[in-house]
Design a protein around this motif. Sequence first.
Motif, PDB file in Angstrom:
ATOM      1  N   UNK A  18       0.465  -1.651   0.022  1.00 31.53           N
ATOM      2  CA  UNK A  18       0.470  -0.126  -0.105  1.00 31.53           C
ATOM      3  C   UNK A  18       0.611   1.547   0.648  1.00 31.53           C
ATOM      4  N   UNK A  19       1.560   1.056   0.792  1.00 35.02           N
ATOM      5  CA  UNK A  19       3.267   2.781   0.495  1.00 35.02           C
ATOM      6  C   UNK A  19       4.483   2.008   1.658  1.00 35.02           C
ATOM      7  N   UNK A  20       5.327   2.803   0.457  1.00 37.71           N
ATOM      8  CA  UNK A  20       6.545   2.053   0.727  1.00 37.71           C
ATOM      9  C   UNK A  20       6.986   1.737   1.758  1.00 37.71           C
ATOM     10  N   UNK A  21       7.695   0.897   3.187  1.00 43.08           N
ATOM     11  CA  UNK A  21       8.213   0.616   3.645  1.00 43.08           C
ATOM     12  C   UNK A  21      10.229   0.934   3.987  1.00 43.08           C
ATOM     13  N   UNK A  22       9.881   1.897   4.838  1.00 46.23           N
ATOM     14  CA  UNK A  22      11.441   2.044   4.414  1.00 46.23           C
ATOM     15  C   UNK A  22      12.151   0.971   6.064  1.00 46.23           C
ATOM     16  N   UNK A  23      12.725   0.084   6.357  1.00 44.20           N
ATOM     17  CA  UNK A  23      13.203  -1.354   6.874  1.00 44.20           C
ATOM     18  C   UNK A  23      15.150  -0.790   6.748  1.00 44.20           C
ATOM     19  N   UNK A  24      14.986  -0.795   7.904  1.00 41.99           N
ATOM     20  CA  UNK A  24      17.050   0.277   8.260  1.00 41.99           C
ATOM     21  C   UNK A  24      17.246  -1.426   8.833  1.00 41.99           C
ATOM     22  N   UNK A  81      16.420   0.438   3.408  1.00 39.71           N
ATOM     23  CA  UNK A  81      15.892  -0.690   2.492  1.00 39.71           C
ATOM     24  C   UNK A  81      13.993  -0.452   1.852  1.00 39.71           C
ATOM     25  N   UNK A  82      14.008   0.148   0.447  1.00 43.75           N
ATOM     26  CA  UNK A  82      12.997   0.707   0.711  1.00 43.75           C
ATOM     27  C   UNK A  82      12.036  -0.341  -0.344  1.00 43.75           C
ATOM     28  N   UNK A  83      11.145  -0.758   0.575  1.00 48.21           N
ATOM     29  CA  UNK A  83       9.897  -1.497  -0.311  1.00 48.21           C
ATOM     30  C   UNK A  83       9.123  -1.450  -0.463  1.00 48.21           C
ATOM     31  N   UNK A  84       8.951  -1.573  -2.043  1.00 52.98           N
ATOM     32  CA  UNK A  84       7.402  -1.396  -2.512  1.00 52.98           C
ATOM     33  C   UNK A  84       6.419  -2.059  -3.646  1.00 52.98           C
TER      34      UNK A  84
END
Length: 112
Positions: A18-24, A81-84
Motif C-alpha cells: 500500500x505504501x513504501x516500507x522503510x526498513x533500517x 532498504x525501501x520496499x514497495x
Amino acid sequence: MKEITRSNWETVIDQSLHQPFFLYLETPLCGTCKMGKKMFEVAVETIRVQRAESIQVGVSNINEMPELASKYGITSVPCLLILSRGIAINRIYALQSAGNIYQSMLKLLDKE
C-alpha cells in the motif's frame, strides 16, 4: 520503532503493498549503525510531524535475518532498504545526515 523479525516479516510485505516500507538494517555492535539509526529516527519523526501522516518503518538486525541480505542484495550495513509491493526499490548505504535521509525518503514517498 518496530523491530522486524522472521515472525512478523510477512506484515512488512503486506504493508509495502500500500505504501513504501522503510526498513533500517543494522548489526548490534556497529557504531556507524547506531549513529545512522538515530539519524533515521529523526528523519522519520520529521516526516510524521510535517505531513501529519504515518509512514511504514522498521528496524532489523541483519545477523538474525541473513536471508534478507541475499534476497535483497544488501552488501553492507547500515542500510536503509525501501520496499514497495514487496520489491526492493532502493537501498541507501551513505546515511550522511538526517537531512539526507529525510530528502531521500520524501522523494520516494512523493513518487507513490
